[in-house]
Write an enzyme that holds these catalytic residues in place. Structure first.
Site, PDB file in Angstrom:
ATOM      1  N   LYS A   9     124.763  72.133  15.802  1.00  0.00           N
ATOM      2  CA  LYS A   9     125.674  73.212  15.400  1.00  0.00           C
ATOM      3  C   LYS A   9     126.689  73.570  16.483  1.00  0.00           C
ATOM      4  O   LYS A   9     127.739  74.143  16.186  1.00  0.00           O
ATOM      5  CB  LYS A   9     124.897  74.455  14.969  1.00  0.00           C
ATOM      6  CG  LYS A   9     124.228  74.274  13.616  1.00  0.00           C
ATOM      7  CD  LYS A   9     124.439  75.474  12.734  1.00  0.00           C
ATOM      8  CE  LYS A   9     123.977  75.236  11.316  1.00  0.00           C
ATOM      9  NZ  LYS A   9     122.566  74.836  11.211  1.00  0.00           N
ATOM     10  N   SER A  17     118.319  66.694  13.802  1.00  0.00           N
ATOM     11  CA  SER A  17     119.384  67.704  13.893  1.00  0.00           C
ATOM     12  C   SER A  17     119.179  68.778  14.948  1.00  0.00           C
ATOM     13  O   SER A  17     120.153  69.364  15.428  1.00  0.00           O
ATOM     14  CB  SER A  17     119.577  68.366  12.528  1.00  0.00           C
ATOM     15  OG  SER A  17     118.365  68.956  12.095  1.00  0.00           O
ATOM     16  N   SER A  53     120.534  84.035  11.762  1.00  0.00           N
ATOM     17  CA  SER A  53     119.416  84.342  12.640  1.00  0.00           C
ATOM     18  C   SER A  53     118.968  83.063  13.330  1.00  0.00           C
ATOM     19  O   SER A  53     118.011  83.047  14.066  1.00  0.00           O
ATOM     20  CB  SER A  53     118.266  84.935  11.836  1.00  0.00           C
ATOM     21  OG  SER A  53     117.967  84.089  10.753  1.00  0.00           O
ATOM     22  N   GLU A  71     116.685  67.084   1.595  1.00  0.00           N
ATOM     23  CA  GLU A  71     116.427  68.530   1.506  1.00  0.00           C
ATOM     24  C   GLU A  71     114.930  68.789   1.391  1.00  0.00           C
ATOM     25  O   GLU A  71     114.180  67.936   0.920  1.00  0.00           O
ATOM     26  CB  GLU A  71     117.063  69.086   0.215  1.00  0.00           C
ATOM     27  CG  GLU A  71     118.530  69.349   0.299  1.00  0.00           C
ATOM     28  CD  GLU A  71     119.003  70.093  -0.940  1.00  0.00           C
ATOM     29  OE1 GLU A  71     119.571  71.175  -0.779  1.00  0.00           O
ATOM     30  OE2 GLU A  71     118.799  69.585  -2.058  1.00  0.00           O
ATOM     31  N   ASP A 100     118.863  72.975  -3.656  1.00  0.00           N
ATOM     32  CA  ASP A 100     120.146  73.431  -4.216  1.00  0.00           C
ATOM     33  C   ASP A 100     121.224  72.351  -4.190  1.00  0.00           C
ATOM     34  O   ASP A 100     121.999  72.216  -5.135  1.00  0.00           O
ATOM     35  CB  ASP A 100     120.640  74.688  -3.477  1.00  0.00           C
ATOM     36  CG  ASP A 100     120.631  74.542  -1.973  1.00  0.00           C
ATOM     37  OD1 ASP A 100     119.557  74.209  -1.423  1.00  0.00           O
ATOM     38  OD2 ASP A 100     121.671  74.746  -1.329  1.00  0.00           O
ATOM     39  N   GLY A 103     113.841  73.792  -1.519  1.00  0.00           N
ATOM     40  CA  GLY A 103     115.239  74.217  -1.376  1.00  0.00           C
ATOM     41  C   GLY A 103     116.191  73.129  -1.809  1.00  0.00           C
ATOM     42  O   GLY A 103     116.998  72.640  -1.030  1.00  0.00           O
TER      43      GLY A 103
HETATM   44  C1  LIG Z   1     121.904  74.338  10.265  1.00  0.00           C
HETATM   45  C2  LIG Z   1     120.907  73.273  10.452  1.00  0.00           C
HETATM   46  C3  LIG Z   1     120.708  72.273   9.480  1.00  0.00           C
HETATM   47  C4  LIG Z   1     121.461  72.261   8.154  1.00  0.00           C
HETATM   48  O1  LIG Z   1     122.841  72.056   8.344  1.00  0.00           O
HETATM   49  P1  LIG Z   1     123.869  72.270   7.135  1.00  0.00           P
HETATM   50  O2  LIG Z   1     125.194  71.957   7.697  1.00  0.00           O
HETATM   51  O3  LIG Z   1     123.739  73.686   6.681  1.00  0.00           O
HETATM   52  O4  LIG Z   1     123.452  71.329   6.051  1.00  0.00           O
HETATM   53  C5  LIG Z   1     119.797  71.266   9.731  1.00  0.00           C
HETATM   54  N1  LIG Z   1     119.086  71.239  10.890  1.00  0.00           N
HETATM   55  C6  LIG Z   1     119.234  72.173  11.838  1.00  0.00           C
HETATM   56  C7  LIG Z   1     118.429  72.065  13.076  1.00  0.00           C
HETATM   57  C8  LIG Z   1     120.161  73.223  11.667  1.00  0.00           C
HETATM   58  O5  LIG Z   1     120.302  74.146  12.617  1.00  0.00           O
END
Ligand SMILES: *Cc1c(COP(=O)(O)O)cnc(C)c1O
Length: 319
Positions: free
Chosen positions: A54, A305, A79, A205, A211, A209
């Site tokens: 992010k 991620s 959060s 997903e 969606d 969840g």
């Molecule tokens: C926000 C986040 C996601 C999901 O990302 P999106 O862009 O909302 O699909 C996945 N893994 C982590 C660690 C995140 O912080």
């Protein structure tokens, strides 16, 4: 909404984050390859600054603001990892950041966000809506709202992780990406379609969840109730018009995994690969191991991620 995102936006984002965001490593595992029968490349965004991809989107978005916009600051609602990403990007760029968090947010996350110098405003989920607080703050201060996924600059920033992965390892047969509101998935799919057009990009997903899967199948935005899943980064209730349009254009399929499958994949990543990955960060791995795609003999990219796991919560999952 007429805004869209194309590969040159990702290239420009890569230029903005260069030397600021980490170029994260790509991990390999012979045990994983043996088990799945593929050649897997894990992009380790758990090692990104503040612990998740992010940072890429937040920094790209703030770096694009004009000096006037920067002076008036930014507001974000989260959060989770988005809060820390906006707070850190704000600190590095000298943009005052205000983060609106629910009163019951974990104290560690509030402290981490304040630690990056952001102002934290706590709200009561039962009494106020975050949208109301958003519009009030933005109106009062003339500041920009930075959404977690529904923004072209955020999406372009997130796509830089797949640009790096493909530049490093070359074309892939499959790319598995976790999916909350699909900002990361959209950006990654745009990068893949440009740099490795033969790659099948798969969004993963949590089953509770789903969606984006529902929206993908219906070809229009579908909303669900607040999902109950350990993948807290993917507890979104709907994709946006923008992310869904990009997913429909560039993504091959969306699949789901159960929380039990997530825990099993997390355990593999922690125990075998020594990688601290949070539950949401293990979605793509679980999708390769449990999904319907035959990856045997294929070159497979997996986005890990993030790694902001609460050790107390995770240790309970492992017992
Ligand atoms: C926000 C986040 C996601 C999901 O990302 P999106 O862009 O909302 O699909 C996945 N893994 C982590 C660690 C995140 O912080």
């Amino acid at each position: 909404m007429t805004a869209t995102v194309t590969y040159p936006d990702i290239e420009a984002a890569a230029g903005r984050i260069e030397g600021v965001a980490h170029r994260t490593p790509v991990a390999r595992s012979s045990q994983f390859d043996e088990r799945a029968g593929c050649t897997a490349y894990f992009k380790c965004e758990n090692f990104q600054r503040m612990g998740a991809f992010k940072f890429r989107g937040a920094y790209n978005t703030l770096a694009k603001l004009t000096p006037e916009q920067r002076a008036k600051g930014v507001v974000a609602f989260s959060s989770g990892n988005h809060a820390q990403a906006v707070a850190l990007a704000g600190k590095l760029l000298g943009v005052p950041a205000t983060i609106v968090m629910p009163k019951d947010a974990p104290a560690v996350k509030v402290a981490a966000t304040k630690g990056y110098g952001a102002e934290v405003i706590l709200f009561d989920r039962a009494e106020e809506s975050r949208e109301k607080i958003a519009s009030r703050l933005a109106a009062e201060r003339g500041s920009q709202v930075v959404p977690p996924f529904d923004h072209p600059d955020v999406i372009a920033g997130q796509g830089t992780c797949t640009k790096e992965l493909l530049e490093e390892v070359g074309p892939l047969d499959y790319l598995f990406v976790c999916c909350g509101g699909a900002g990361l998935l959209s950006g990654c799919a745009i990068a893949a379609s440009h740099l490795s057009p033969g790659t099948k990009v798969i969004g993963v997903e949590p089953a509770a969840g789903d969606d984006v899967q529902r929206s993908f199948r219906a070809k229009q935005v579908q909303s669900i109730a607040m999902p109950d899943t350990i993948a807290d980064g993917a507890r979104t209730q709907a994709p946006s018009e923008l992310t869904l349009s990009l997913v429909l254009k560039h993504v091959h399929d969306i699949i789901t995994v159960t929380d039990a499958q997530l825990v099993e994949s997390m355990r593999f990543l922690w125990e075998r690969m020594k990688l601290v990955v949070e539950p949401t960060g293990a979605l793509a791995t679980a999708g390769v191991l449990n999904g319907p795609f035959d990856v045997r003999g294929k070159r497979v990219g997996i986005i890990l991620s993030g790694g902001n796991a609460d050790i107390q919560v995770v240790s309970k999952l492992f017992t």
